[in-house]
Design a protein around this motif. Structure first.
Motif, PDB file in Angstrom:
ATOM      1  N   PRO A 390      25.520  43.538  44.464  1.00 54.65           N
ATOM      2  CA  PRO A 390      24.656  44.294  43.548  1.00 54.65           C
ATOM      3  C   PRO A 390      23.236  43.740  43.469  1.00 54.65           C
ATOM      4  O   PRO A 390      23.008  42.537  43.632  1.00 54.65           O
ATOM      5  N   THR A 391      22.294  44.622  43.207  1.00 60.59           N
ATOM      6  CA  THR A 391      20.955  44.204  42.817  1.00 60.59           C
ATOM      7  C   THR A 391      20.956  43.931  41.315  1.00 60.59           C
ATOM      8  O   THR A 391      21.909  44.263  40.598  1.00 60.59           O
ATOM      9  N   GLN A 392      19.882  43.363  40.821  1.00 56.57           N
ATOM     10  CA  GLN A 392      19.808  43.074  39.391  1.00 56.57           C
ATOM     11  C   GLN A 392      19.880  44.359  38.575  1.00 56.57           C
ATOM     12  O   GLN A 392      20.575  44.422  37.551  1.00 56.57           O
ATOM     13  N   THR A 393      19.163  45.402  39.002  1.00 55.96           N
ATOM     14  CA  THR A 393      19.191  46.645  38.238  1.00 55.96           C
ATOM     15  C   THR A 393      20.563  47.312  38.311  1.00 55.96           C
ATOM     16  O   THR A 393      20.984  47.971  37.357  1.00 55.96           O
ATOM     17  N   GLN A 394      21.269  47.140  39.421  1.00 56.15           N
ATOM     18  CA  GLN A 394      22.631  47.690  39.492  1.00 56.15           C
ATOM     19  C   GLN A 394      23.574  46.953  38.548  1.00 56.15           C
ATOM     20  O   GLN A 394      24.502  47.560  37.995  1.00 56.15           O
ATOM     21  N   VAL A 395      23.351  45.657  38.341  1.00 57.61           N
ATOM     22  CA  VAL A 395      24.139  44.926  37.340  1.00 57.61           C
ATOM     23  C   VAL A 395      23.934  45.567  35.964  1.00 57.61           C
ATOM     24  O   VAL A 395      24.897  45.816  35.215  1.00 57.61           O
ATOM     25  N   LEU A 396      22.666  45.874  35.633  1.00 52.30           N
ATOM     26  CA  LEU A 396      22.385  46.528  34.359  1.00 52.30           C
ATOM     27  C   LEU A 396      23.022  47.909  34.304  1.00 52.30           C
ATOM     28  O   LEU A 396      23.537  48.333  33.258  1.00 52.30           O
ATOM     29  N   GLY A 397      22.982  48.616  35.422  1.00 54.42           N
ATOM     30  CA  GLY A 397      23.577  49.936  35.462  1.00 54.42           C
ATOM     31  C   GLY A 397      25.074  49.920  35.243  1.00 54.42           C
ATOM     32  O   GLY A 397      25.622  50.768  34.529  1.00 54.42           O
ATOM     33  N   THR A 567      33.366  33.626  28.222  1.00 52.42           N
ATOM     34  CA  THR A 567      33.572  34.080  29.595  1.00 52.42           C
ATOM     35  C   THR A 567      32.240  34.272  30.288  1.00 52.42           C
ATOM     36  O   THR A 567      31.313  34.877  29.735  1.00 52.42           O
ATOM     37  N   CYS A 568      32.157  33.757  31.496  1.00 48.66           N
ATOM     38  CA  CYS A 568      30.944  33.853  32.314  1.00 48.66           C
ATOM     39  C   CYS A 568      31.210  34.753  33.516  1.00 48.66           C
ATOM     40  O   CYS A 568      32.221  34.596  34.200  1.00 48.66           O
ATOM     41  N   VAL A 569      30.286  35.680  33.766  1.00 44.83           N
ATOM     42  CA  VAL A 569      30.294  36.480  34.991  1.00 44.83           C
ATOM     43  C   VAL A 569      29.150  35.960  35.856  1.00 44.83           C
ATOM     44  O   VAL A 569      27.979  36.120  35.509  1.00 44.83           O
ATOM     45  N   TYR A 570      29.499  35.326  36.943  1.00 47.01           N
ATOM     46  CA  TYR A 570      28.521  34.675  37.824  1.00 47.01           C
ATOM     47  C   TYR A 570      28.374  35.523  39.077  1.00 47.01           C
ATOM     48  O   TYR A 570      29.320  35.647  39.856  1.00 47.01           O
ATOM     49  N   VAL A 571      27.189  36.103  39.260  1.00 43.44           N
ATOM     50  CA  VAL A 571      27.028  37.078  40.332  1.00 43.44           C
ATOM     51  C   VAL A 571      25.785  36.772  41.167  1.00 43.44           C
ATOM     52  O   VAL A 571      24.700  36.574  40.638  1.00 43.44           O
ATOM     53  N   GLU A 572      25.986  36.696  42.469  1.00 39.20           N
ATOM     54  CA  GLU A 572      24.868  36.596  43.414  1.00 39.20           C
ATOM     55  C   GLU A 572      24.261  37.983  43.562  1.00 39.20           C
ATOM     56  O   GLU A 572      24.964  38.944  43.876  1.00 39.20           O
ATOM     57  N   THR A 573      22.956  38.110  43.353  1.00 35.14           N
ATOM     58  CA  THR A 573      22.321  39.420  43.430  1.00 35.14           C
ATOM     59  C   THR A 573      21.586  39.598  44.748  1.00 35.14           C
ATOM     60  O   THR A 573      21.130  38.634  45.372  1.00 35.14           O
TER      61      THR A 573
END
Length: 620
Positions: A390-397, A567-573
């Protein structure tokens, strides 16, 4: 009643209340602390002695202030927390948090220990000595960032100092960081206190009405305008004036744009809501700002991000009306001042403008602009491939599809505030919690802890990039200790993404902004640093989820939302392209560029800067 100074202060604070609209709140709901030799025998002992004051154990002094601010914002400034520290570094670590509180007009009571008032040995451990002043300590660093400062060098001085402190904390026009510096010997000294000092005291948070002449002038100016615009600032939120704003906007048809602090004053689907304004604003809001002939600012300080550094409001005859409880802010932009509580002012304007409505052409124009922007948001949120990173904006989406009006999103710095201000579809007044008055990296996690304490049962998300996380992850431990269901989203993009983009724009070529190993030539151009922030969060006690694709992300965020443990969601963007990424800035922001340079990038950036700066305007 014979008590030590520290015992008396804690007992006094526990008896203070605010009241507004018939609702009573405890003014100092809890105390945060890290104990050292400057406060352990004073305030520390008093908290044990006077066990009716709740206590939270912090890990970093700055973070404790952020947690207190998060609580104060969530309670609309009607309740605050105190923060106690030792002398020396414990006290000076408060300065950044104090500045943030004061800049944002949010109450927090700071109780730093201080060096001995009696000076039995000079100097003592951690004492600053100045050859020209014997009465200065490091706590004096807190003077310029405090709305009230006092040093209690005698027991009897606590009575006027404490009363003055809580007066400022409860004053909606004056509030911010309040500091009572407490010499460690004075904290432990006993004194015979009048019992009335500890009687329950209620501080009524006033709602001052506007002056009739100012009100008439404001209503007349608004009614005469062809293209009026309302700009909602943080004062709308603090006053709980959202319904009054909604009613006025719906009745008159005047569109409403919002600052970072004011976003959420109207829900995103309100017909008159046109989104964020300024450098991080929407195209719809900024178009209306450029063409508005009358701007009603409600509870805003008119910072440079809102005004696009003085270049946004371009109508040759534009005038401003400022509804603000602080006279200082109401006179900005050469405005017609309307000094009053936001809700009171909006309700009384509504009465005077009952028969007024903007033209249908104007309504149609901004409705079309809003629709076009919503399509741009949809494009940024779009997911062509569920199995892609995901991109950063897709994470928000993805997060946008999971939340409801009960969720609270907290952010403060990096590229996320811009994306959120432009894109996030706010569903409730409390949902959008972005601190952008001081834009302090490291605010998010402790502020989320404070919000969770103020709003138990609501999903609270701290959204951070890797740069922000590295600044201040310490209060994860507090969330674990307090068993708070903190929801932390770490976006790993290997550097300072926001400043990297700004660096490129001003000709600094992203120098020193990427997290990369140093190359053989001395530059930071090697491979990305081999860091694992998810492992770090896990080591501090969080459960960590590691989604690799958008499909995984959707599941991880849904899991985190219902989790009852931290809880942590750790995501490479992934880096977004110009089509799928966030929309570019819709208005300028002044960051001066080198006037001369041998670097072509800086020369080009200076040419662009000179073009923009010609549009700057002083509103007189």
């Amino acid at each position: 009643m014979r008590l030590t100074v520290a015992q008396a202060l804690v007992r006094f604070l526990a008896a203070q209340y605010t009241e507004r609209d018939g609702e009573r709140h405890r003014l100092i709901a809890a105390t945060w602390g890290i104990f050292g030799h400057g406060n352990v025998a004073g305030i520390g002992q008093a908290l044990v002695e006077e066990d009716h004051m709740p206590f939270h154990q912090g890990r970093n002094e700055q973070a404790m202030v952020h947690a207190a601010v998060g609580h104060a914002r969530r309670t609309n400034r009607l309740s605050a927390h105190a923060v106690t520290t030792s002398i020396g570094p414990g006290a000076t670590n408060l300065v950044t948090g104090a500045a943030l509180a004061t800049v944002n007009h949010l109450p927090v009571l700071l109780l730093p220990g201080d060096t001995f008032a009696t000076r039995p040995a000079d100097p003592v451990l951690q004492q600053l000595q100045l050859p020209y002043a014997g009465d200065v300590s490091v706590n004096d660093c807190l003077r310029p960032v405090s709305r009230y400062f006092d040093r209690v060098t005698r027991p009897e001085a606590l009575v006027p100092a404490a009363l003055a402190a809580v007066r400022v904390l409860a004053d909606p026009a004056e509030t911010g960081a309040v500091t009572l510096a407490l010499p460690q010997d004075v904290q432990a000294e006993a004194y015979d206190w009048p019992e009335q000092f500890f009687a329950e005291r209620v501080w009524r948070v006033r709602r001052p009405s506007p002056d009739e002449d100012e009100l008439d002038a404001a209503a007349t100016a608004i009614a005469r305008a062809a293209r009026p615009l309302i700009v909602a600032g943080g004062g709308v939120r603090h006053s709980a004036a959202e319904e009054a704003l909604s009613d006025l906007a719906a009745r008159t048809g005047i569109p409403v744009a919002s600052t970072q602090a004011g976003k959420g004053s109207l829900p995103h689907d309100h017909p008159q809501d046109v989104g964020g304004i300024g450098h991080t604003g929407t195209a719809a809001a900024d178009h209306l700002a450029r063409t508005a002939d009358l701007v009603l600012g409600v509870g805003t300080r008119w910072t440079d991000f809102t005004t696009a550094s003085g270049t946004l409001f371009g109508h040759p005859d534009v005038r401003f009306v400022n509804l603000n409880i602080a006279a200082f802010d109401s006179h900005k932009m050469a405005a017609l001042p309307l000094v009053a509580d936001a809700r009171e002012g909006l309700e009384q304007l509504h009465v005077l403008l009952e028969q007024h409505h903007v033209t249908e052409d104007y309504v149609h124009e901004y409705a079309e602009e809003k629709l076009r922007w919503e399509a741009r948001v949809d494009a940024a949120y779009a997911v062509p491939d569920e199995d892609a990173r995901p991109t950063q904006t897709q994470v928000l989406g993805v997060l946008d599809t999971l939340v409801d009006a009960s969720d609270i999103l907290i952010n403060a710095a990096g590229s996320l505030p811009g994306d959120l201000h432009k894109l996030w579809r706010t569903r409730s007044p409390e949902q959008y919690h972005v601190e952008y008055g001081y834009s302090c990296m490291g605010y998010e996690i402790p502020a989320a802890v404070g919000a969770l304490l103020a709003a138990p049962g609501r999903p609270v998300w701290a959204l951070v990039g890797d740069g922000t996380y590295l600044m201040n992850p310490t209060e994860i431990v507090t969330a674990v200790q307090e068993r708070l269901p903190l929801k932390l989203v770490i976006l790993q993009n290997h550097g300072y993404a926001s400043i990297g983009g700004l660096s490129e724009a001003v000709g600094a070529e992203r120098y020193g902004t990427d997290y990369r190993l140093r190359a053989d030539d001395g530059s930071f151009t090697g491979p990305p640093l081999p860091i694992d922030l998810g492992a770090n969060a896990a080591s501090l006690g969080m459960r960590v989820l590691r989604p690799r694709t958008i499909r995984d992300l959707r599941e991880a965020l849904a899991d985190a939302r219902v989790a009852t443990d931290p809880t942590c969601v750790y995501v490479e963007t992934e880096t977004a392209d110009s089509v799928s990424g966030p929309p570019p800035a819709q208005a300028w922001w002044d960051v001066p560029v080198a006037e001369i340079s041998t670097r072509p990038s800086a020369v080009k950036a200076r040419e662009e800067y000179d073009r923009h700066v010609t549009a700057r305007r002083r509103h007189l």
